[in-house]
Scaffold this motif. Structure first.
Motif, PDB file in Angstrom:
ATOM      1  N   HIS A  83       1.313  -1.001   0.253  1.00 43.99           N
ATOM      2  CA  HIS A  83      -0.126   0.015   0.268  1.00 43.99           C
ATOM      3  C   HIS A  83       0.693   1.465   0.072  1.00 43.99           C
ATOM      4  CE1 HIS A  83      -3.876  -2.250   0.216  1.00 43.99           C
ATOM      5  NE2 HIS A  83      -2.956  -3.194   1.199  1.00 43.99           N
ATOM      6  N   ARG A  84       1.765   0.921   0.691  1.00 42.96           N
ATOM      7  CA  ARG A  84       2.769   2.406   0.682  1.00 42.96           C
ATOM      8  C   ARG A  84       4.074   2.630  -0.605  1.00 42.96           C
ATOM      9  NH1 ARG A  84      -1.403   4.753   3.117  1.00 42.96           N
ATOM     10  NH2 ARG A  84      -1.030   4.238   4.603  1.00 42.96           N
ATOM     11  N   PHE A  85       4.703   1.793  -0.090  1.00 43.89           N
ATOM     12  CA  PHE A  85       6.277   1.093  -1.299  1.00 43.89           C
ATOM     13  C   PHE A  85       5.029   1.720  -2.998  1.00 43.89           C
ATOM     14  CE2 PHE A  85       8.987  -1.218  -3.509  1.00 43.89           C
ATOM     15  CZ  PHE A  85      10.134  -0.065  -4.104  1.00 43.89           C
ATOM     16  N   LEU A  86       4.691   0.877  -3.258  1.00 46.86           N
ATOM     17  CA  LEU A  86       4.435   0.633  -4.661  1.00 46.86           C
ATOM     18  C   LEU A  86       3.669   1.650  -5.116  1.00 46.86           C
ATOM     19  CD1 LEU A  86       3.153  -3.269  -5.273  1.00 46.86           C
ATOM     20  CD2 LEU A  86       5.293  -2.303  -5.737  1.00 46.86           C
ATOM     21  N   ARG A 129       4.420   3.869  -7.971  1.00 49.95           N
ATOM     22  CA  ARG A 129       3.639   3.830  -8.862  1.00 49.95           C
ATOM     23  C   ARG A 129       3.749   5.724  -9.208  1.00 49.95           C
ATOM     24  NH1 ARG A 129      -0.070   0.041  -6.794  1.00 49.95           N
ATOM     25  NH2 ARG A 129       0.529  -1.555  -8.193  1.00 49.95           N
ATOM     26  N   THR A 130       3.462   6.516  -8.726  1.00 49.54           N
ATOM     27  CA  THR A 130       3.424   7.858  -8.673  1.00 49.54           C
ATOM     28  C   THR A 130       4.686   8.870  -8.809  1.00 49.54           C
ATOM     29  OG1 THR A 130       2.135   8.090  -6.588  1.00 49.54           O
ATOM     30  CG2 THR A 130       3.032  10.069  -7.203  1.00 49.54           C
ATOM     31  N   CYS A 131       6.139   8.207  -8.926  1.00 50.69           N
ATOM     32  CA  CYS A 131       7.187   8.061  -9.401  1.00 50.69           C
ATOM     33  C   CYS A 131       7.516   8.232 -10.868  1.00 50.69           C
ATOM     34  CB  CYS A 131       8.590   7.711  -8.517  1.00 50.69           C
ATOM     35  SG  CYS A 131       8.431   8.292  -6.156  1.00 50.69           S
ATOM     36  N   LEU A 132       6.936   7.270 -10.686  1.00 47.80           N
ATOM     37  CA  LEU A 132       6.649   6.271 -12.547  1.00 47.80           C
ATOM     38  C   LEU A 132       5.759   6.789 -13.372  1.00 47.80           C
ATOM     39  CD1 LEU A 132       7.130   2.744 -11.940  1.00 47.80           C
ATOM     40  CD2 LEU A 132       9.394   4.363 -12.299  1.00 47.80           C
ATOM     41  N   THR A 133       4.451   7.197 -12.890  1.00 48.65           N
ATOM     42  CA  THR A 133       3.945   8.103 -13.779  1.00 48.65           C
ATOM     43  C   THR A 133       3.350   9.697 -12.959  1.00 48.65           C
ATOM     44  OG1 THR A 133       1.759   7.398 -12.290  1.00 48.65           O
ATOM     45  CG2 THR A 133       2.616   6.114 -13.572  1.00 48.65           C
ATOM     46  N   GLY A 134       3.477  10.068 -12.844  1.00 53.14           N
ATOM     47  CA  GLY A 134       3.257  11.470 -11.878  1.00 53.14           C
ATOM     48  C   GLY A 134       1.981  11.708 -11.746  1.00 53.14           C
ATOM     49  N   ILE A 135       1.206  10.276 -11.729  1.00 53.78           N
ATOM     50  CA  ILE A 135       0.217  10.879 -10.805  1.00 53.78           C
ATOM     51  C   ILE A 135      -0.050   9.840  -9.597  1.00 53.78           C
ATOM     52  CG2 ILE A 135      -2.422   9.253 -11.864  1.00 53.78           C
ATOM     53  CD1 ILE A 135      -0.995   9.011 -15.104  1.00 53.78           C
ATOM     54  N   SER A 136      -0.776  11.086  -8.763  1.00 57.90           N
ATOM     55  CA  SER A 136      -1.333  10.932  -7.271  1.00 57.90           C
ATOM     56  C   SER A 136      -2.178   9.347  -7.367  1.00 57.90           C
ATOM     57  CB  SER A 136      -1.093  11.894  -6.499  1.00 57.90           C
ATOM     58  OG  SER A 136      -3.048  11.851  -7.284  1.00 57.90           O
ATOM     59  N   GLY A 137      -1.744   8.888  -6.197  1.00 56.57           N
ATOM     60  CA  GLY A 137      -2.315   7.473  -5.710  1.00 56.57           C
ATOM     61  C   GLY A 137      -3.883   8.078  -5.998  1.00 56.57           C
ATOM     62  N   GLU A 138      -3.740   9.411  -5.463  1.00 60.63           N
ATOM     63  CA  GLU A 138      -5.888   9.920  -5.032  1.00 60.63           C
ATOM     64  C   GLU A 138      -6.391   9.945  -6.757  1.00 60.63           C
ATOM     65  OE1 GLU A 138      -3.111  11.157  -3.532  1.00 60.63           O
ATOM     66  OE2 GLU A 138      -4.282  10.982  -1.138  1.00 60.63           O
ATOM     67  N   GLU A 139      -5.207  10.046  -7.854  1.00 63.09           N
ATOM     68  CA  GLU A 139      -6.279  10.525  -8.769  1.00 63.09           C
ATOM     69  C   GLU A 139      -5.847   9.061  -9.382  1.00 63.09           C
ATOM     70  OE1 GLU A 139      -3.088  13.703  -9.502  1.00 63.09           O
ATOM     71  OE2 GLU A 139      -3.806  13.195 -11.422  1.00 63.09           O
ATOM     72  N   CYS A 156      -9.290   0.202  -3.254  1.00 59.38           N
ATOM     73  CA  CYS A 156      -8.183   0.155  -1.638  1.00 59.38           C
ATOM     74  C   CYS A 156      -7.596  -1.580  -1.540  1.00 59.38           C
ATOM     75  CB  CYS A 156      -8.732   0.469  -0.420  1.00 59.38           C
ATOM     76  SG  CYS A 156      -9.214   2.908  -1.153  1.00 59.38           S
ATOM     77  N   CYS A 157      -8.500  -2.137  -1.539  1.00 57.77           N
ATOM     78  CA  CYS A 157      -8.435  -3.604  -1.846  1.00 57.77           C
ATOM     79  C   CYS A 157      -7.501  -4.668  -2.047  1.00 57.77           C
ATOM     80  CB  CYS A 157     -10.027  -4.705  -1.547  1.00 57.77           C
ATOM     81  SG  CYS A 157      -9.763  -5.868   0.105  1.00 57.77           S
ATOM     82  N   LYS A 158      -8.288  -4.534  -3.384  1.00 61.54           N
ATOM     83  CA  LYS A 158      -7.298  -4.860  -5.173  1.00 61.54           C
ATOM     84  C   LYS A 158      -6.142  -4.477  -5.289  1.00 61.54           C
ATOM     85  CE  LYS A 158     -11.457  -6.632  -7.339  1.00 61.54           C
ATOM     86  NZ  LYS A 158     -11.802  -6.381  -8.589  1.00 61.54           N
ATOM     87  N   TYR A 159      -5.490  -3.079  -5.045  1.00 59.31           N
ATOM     88  CA  TYR A 159      -4.915  -2.192  -5.633  1.00 59.31           C
ATOM     89  C   TYR A 159      -4.223  -1.440  -4.654  1.00 59.31           C
ATOM     90  CZ  TYR A 159      -7.596  -3.572  -9.914  1.00 59.31           C
ATOM     91  OH  TYR A 159      -8.056  -4.406 -10.355  1.00 59.31           O
ATOM     92  N   GLU A 160      -4.581  -0.222  -4.269  1.00 62.17           N
ATOM     93  CA  GLU A 160      -3.915  -0.127  -3.937  1.00 62.17           C
ATOM     94  C   GLU A 160      -4.583   1.424  -2.337  1.00 62.17           C
ATOM     95  OE1 GLU A 160      -1.314   3.484  -5.913  1.00 62.17           O
ATOM     96  OE2 GLU A 160      -2.522   3.185  -6.718  1.00 62.17           O
ATOM     97  N   CYS A 161      -3.936   1.142  -0.918  1.00 62.78           N
ATOM     98  CA  CYS A 161      -5.177   1.392  -0.321  1.00 62.78           C
ATOM     99  C   CYS A 161      -4.472   2.902   0.019  1.00 62.78           C
ATOM    100  CB  CYS A 161      -4.210   1.230   1.123  1.00 62.78           C
ATOM    101  SG  CYS A 161      -5.179   1.613   2.354  1.00 62.78           S
TER     102      CYS A 161
END
Ligand SMILES: C[S@@+](CC[C@H](N)C(=O)[O-])C[C@H]1O[C@@H](n2cnc3c(N)ncnc32)[C@H](O)[C@@H]1O
Length: 353
Positions: free
Chosen positions: A120-123, A127-137, A163-168
């Motif tokens: 939930h945190r590291f991945l 993803r945010t670093c690689l895509t520039g899109i935040s988790g919230e987006e 949140c359950c399947k992908y990221e919290c």
């Protein structure tokens, strides 16, 4: 090949040392620069010409190009290297014997937390670093595609699924959400404040339970996240008459409530700004601005985290608050314990629990 110790090829004189530069050429001029030497050295023993060795010296200060000092310095390097390797040979097994059980005990004790952190945190961070899109987006895009618009319950369950399947992206989730719902239903607040809006999950939970004349003010310090969360609330069918999103740091936004927004007090405050590090500071700010009064209820999220320790010990000792603890699990992590602290503001100087 094992190199002989330098003391075995004594005496070395200046003429038996040739410096070679990195391209392998032997530069002209003095063998050693005054004040220092760098590069590869070929050393030959005058008395035993067969011993002919190469040394790489990164930085060596040799005063006046004196060969004796060079010999001494190189001896030092060789001996240091030798003793380091010897020490490592002794200490590595000892360290391994001591550290292995400690590491395995830590991993077995915290493995659920580690897996949760990784998923939930590291991945999410990666993803945010690689895509520039935040988790919230990312969560918002999923909700936009998969939920029934205008239905808060559908948006909430779609967010739970994400949140359950992908990221919290929330620190609340269904179990803590039930506690939040029950407190809101019990208090029936007219003015509500949330600190730390995030993706808007708990803001939707609160706003959907409010009476028509009640309003939720939700503070988010990151304007980009606030924008996404506001969209999320609109997709859930909530109206701007029911909620207001305020972006900016609470030190600037909280003092504006009385003079600019005409809010006299909050009946219910939900502290959900991260891992509890700012709970105490923001609560003190609300007290200072006179936004809490007798009967105001505060629900503080994630209080079992180390960052909330100061907050917990302070409010539990404070006679102005009546406190109770709601044990629960971390969002989407059934085996990880968490908790929420409920505070009821008594009269100034009133009796605590
Ligand atoms: C874990 S998220 C909150 C999630 C939210 N409770 C939910 O259920 O969706 C924490 C959010 O609080 C924000 N935040 C952190 N400290 C804050 C503060 N002192 N005031 C307002 N927002 C804050 C962060 O930018 C982040 O978006």
């Amino acid at each position: 090949m094992r190199l002989p110790f330098i003391h075995k090829i004594n005496p070395i004189s200046a003429c038996s040392c040739r410096r070679r530069d990195l391209s392998g050429q032997t530069p002209r001029g003095p063998l050693l620069q005054k004040g220092g030497a760098r590069g590869r050295f070929w050393m030959r023993c005058r008395t035993r010409p067969t011993i002919y060795r190469r040394f790489t010296v990164k930085s060596l200060r040799v005063k006046n190009g004196h060969s004796g000092k060079l010999t001494k310095a190189l001896q030092g390097i060789r001996k240091d290297k030798g003793s380091l390797v010897q020490n490592m040979k002794v200490w590595l097994p000892v360290l391994a014997v001591v550290l292995l059980p400690v590491c395995s005990a830590l991993v077995s004790h915290y493995h659920r937390w580690l897996i949760h952190f990784y998923r939930h945190r590291f991945l999410s961070w990666l993803r945010t670093c690689l895509t520039g899109i935040s988790g919230e987006e990312r969560a918002f895009r999923y909700v936009l595609m998969n939920s029934t618009h205008g239905k808060p319950e559908s948006v909430l369950s779609t967010l739970d699924e994400w949140c359950c399947k992908y990221e919290c992206v929330t620190d609340t989730g269904p179990e803590k959400g039930q506690i939040l719902d029950s407190v809101v239903r019990r208090v029936v607040p007219v003015s509500v404040l949330q600190l730390g809006m995030g993706c808007g999950y708990s803001a939707i939970r609160i706003a959907r339970l409010l009476t028509p004349r009640a309003k939720l003010y939700t503070l988010e310090q990151d304007p980009r996240i606030a924008e996404v969360a506001e969209e999320m609330m609109l997709v859930a069918g909530l109206k701007h008459t029911q909620f207001q999103v305020i972006a900016g740091p609470p030190t600037e936004t909280i003092p504006r409530f009385k003079p600019s927004l005409g809010v006299e007090r909050f009946d219910f405050v939900f502290l959900s700004q991260g891992q509890g590090e700012n709970h105490l500071r923001d609560l003190c700010l609300l007290e200072k601005e006179g936004l809490l009064s007798e009967g105001s209820v505060i629900l503080a999220n994630s209080v079992t985290h180390a960052g909330a320790a100061g907050f917990l010990s302070s409010v539990r000792r404070d006679p102005r608050y009546h406190t109770s603890f709601h044990p629960c699990s971390a969002p989407y992590g059934k085996d990880i314990t968490d908790g929420m602290e409920e505070l009821v503001f008594q009269k100034e100087g009133g009796g605590g629990n």
